[in-house]
Design a protein around this motif. Structure first.
Motif, PDB file in Angstrom:
ATOM      1  N   ARG A  11       0.117   5.518 -40.812  1.00 53.71           N
ATOM      2  CA  ARG A  11       1.174   4.587 -41.280  1.00 53.71           C
ATOM      3  C   ARG A  11      -0.015   5.226 -42.770  1.00 53.71           C
ATOM      4  O   ARG A  11      -1.369   4.530 -42.821  1.00 53.71           O
ATOM      5  N   ALA A  13      -0.259   3.589 -46.268  1.00 53.48           N
ATOM      6  CA  ALA A  13      -0.048   2.388 -47.343  1.00 53.48           C
ATOM      7  C   ALA A  13       0.450   3.500 -49.359  1.00 53.48           C
ATOM      8  O   ALA A  13      -0.379   4.186 -49.092  1.00 53.48           O
ATOM      9  N   TYR A  14       1.420   3.044 -49.385  1.00 56.30           N
ATOM     10  CA  TYR A  14       0.819   3.637 -50.993  1.00 56.30           C
ATOM     11  C   TYR A  14       1.860   1.741 -52.140  1.00 56.30           C
ATOM     12  O   TYR A  14       2.137   0.790 -51.510  1.00 56.30           O
ATOM     13  N   THR A  37       4.576   6.761 -41.259  1.00 52.69           N
ATOM     14  CA  THR A  37       5.330   6.103 -41.925  1.00 52.69           C
ATOM     15  C   THR A  37       4.670   5.820 -43.157  1.00 52.69           C
ATOM     16  O   THR A  37       3.719   5.760 -43.416  1.00 52.69           O
ATOM     17  N   LEU A  38       4.879   5.655 -44.093  1.00 53.98           N
ATOM     18  CA  LEU A  38       5.518   5.231 -45.676  1.00 53.98           C
ATOM     19  C   LEU A  38       5.439   3.344 -45.173  1.00 53.98           C
ATOM     20  O   LEU A  38       6.154   2.974 -45.276  1.00 53.98           O
ATOM     21  N   VAL A  39       4.104   2.499 -45.924  1.00 49.67           N
ATOM     22  CA  VAL A  39       4.582   1.788 -45.849  1.00 49.67           C
ATOM     23  C   VAL A  39       3.795   1.240 -47.856  1.00 49.67           C
ATOM     24  O   VAL A  39       3.054   1.256 -48.393  1.00 49.67           O
ATOM     25  N   VAL A  41       3.425  -1.249 -50.973  1.00 50.31           N
ATOM     26  CA  VAL A  41       2.679  -3.014 -50.977  1.00 50.31           C
ATOM     27  C   VAL A  41       2.266  -3.224 -52.179  1.00 50.31           C
ATOM     28  O   VAL A  41       2.130  -1.756 -53.457  1.00 50.31           O
ATOM     29  N   LEU A  49      -4.543  -4.401 -46.887  1.00 49.43           N
ATOM     30  CA  LEU A  49      -4.167  -4.184 -45.816  1.00 49.43           C
ATOM     31  C   LEU A  49      -4.342  -2.672 -45.453  1.00 49.43           C
ATOM     32  O   LEU A  49      -4.832  -2.389 -43.572  1.00 49.43           O
ATOM     33  N   GLY A  54      -3.251  -2.261 -41.342  1.00 46.30           N
ATOM     34  CA  GLY A  54      -2.129  -2.412 -41.665  1.00 46.30           C
ATOM     35  C   GLY A  54      -1.767  -0.789 -41.388  1.00 46.30           C
ATOM     36  O   GLY A  54      -0.575  -0.753 -41.927  1.00 46.30           O
ATOM     37  N   ALA A  55      -2.436   0.036 -42.622  1.00 45.50           N
ATOM     38  CA  ALA A  55      -2.400   1.060 -42.388  1.00 45.50           C
ATOM     39  C   ALA A  55      -3.817   2.347 -42.623  1.00 45.50           C
ATOM     40  O   ALA A  55      -4.789   1.691 -42.198  1.00 45.50           O
ATOM     41  N   GLY A  58      -4.330   4.880 -47.857  1.00 55.34           N
ATOM     42  CA  GLY A  58      -3.333   4.400 -48.751  1.00 55.34           C
ATOM     43  C   GLY A  58      -3.793   5.547 -49.810  1.00 55.34           C
ATOM     44  O   GLY A  58      -5.071   5.655 -49.979  1.00 55.34           O
TER      45      GLY A  58
END
Length: 261
Positions: A11, A13-14, A37-39, A41, A49, A54-55, A58
């Motif tokens: 995962r 984050a970006y 998977t891109l998250v 945020v 996160l 959560g990732a 990032g």
């Protein structure tokens, strides 16, 4: 590294304006069995996160707290002034901070440019986000200084922007929590740093995928071995050699010679 604890997916984050597409494409070519998977945020929530799990990592704007995170600077973004299309500064291809001296310059709370001294005249209140600041520019309240990626992200037909030659730049970086670096994070680090598939640093993509496969089999109850540690379908030791020493082209069994009558 702590590859044994890696999740079944990676995962990433970006924050708004980050452009992970090229690295995501390379990941999917090298590690097709491990989903990335891109998250998306918001900047104010990005660090929390990543730290909370959560990732795994990032793409965030620097700086970050180095006591909590590891970080690799990736690239600097061009800084621009966002203005209405009929603004005077649009007559030039690029401008300086001095050209904004008489302007109300909006300073959103999510700004990461790291000003030592703000340009222009301050607004009565700071907008909560860059998106809010763009709306105020469109309403004629002031101008906005921001990374070019955000100016493009919040593009409006009635607004434009010009590069600022002497403004601080926003730095984008790859960020992950302090502590052991997982195999999947190492793989993504290799991708963003341009390492080849055959790089000797860390596990190869094939080794990472093989480890994921073994982990999945263990969870599914598959791939069990016999008490002696050999596969239930393994051929008996020496089986091929016995066939070769039979003395017959067809590998027939050797027995006692028949008595002549």
């Amino acid at each position: 590294m702590t590859g044994s604890d890696d999740p079944a997916e990676f995962r990433l984050a970006y924050v708004p304006g980050a452009t992970p597409a090229k690295w995501v494409r390379i990941w999917r070519e090298r590690l097709p069995s491990i989903p990335l998977t891109l998250v998306a945020v918001e900047p104010a929530e990005a660090a929390e996160l990543v730290e909370s799990g959560g990732a795994e990592a990032g793409l965030l704007r620097m700086p970050v707290d180095k006591t909590r995170f590891n970080a690799i600077p990736l690239y600097a973004e061009t800084t621009v002034a966002v203005v209405p299309k009929d603004h005077l500064i649009t007559a030039a291809d690029e401008v300086t901070l001095a050209d904004l001296a008489d302007e109300i310059v909006l300073h959103p709370l999510d700004d990461t440019l790291g000003w030592t001294e703000l340009p222009g005249k301050p607004a009565l209140e700071r907008p909560a986000t860059t998106a809010d600041a763009v709306e105020l520019v469109a309403a004629g309240i002031g101008v906005l200084v921001a990374p070019q990626s955000l100016a493009r992200l919040h593009h409006r037909k009635d607004l434009t922007y010009r590069p600022l030659t002497d403004a601080p730049e926003s730095q984008m970086g790859l960020v992950w929590p302090q502590g052991d670096t997982s195999d999947l994070v190492e793989q993504f680090i290799g991708i963003v740093r341009g390492r080849t598939v055959n790089s000797s640093r860390g596990q190869s993509p094939a080794e990472v995928e093989a480890a994921r496969g073994r982990k999945k089999q263990t969870k599914d109850g598959k791939g069990r071995t016999s008490a002696k540690g050999t596969s239930a379908k393994a051929a008996p030791r020496g089986g091929k050699n016995k066939a070769r020493t039979s003395g017959s082209p067809t590998g027939a069994r050797r027995g006692k010679p028949k008595r002549r009558s």
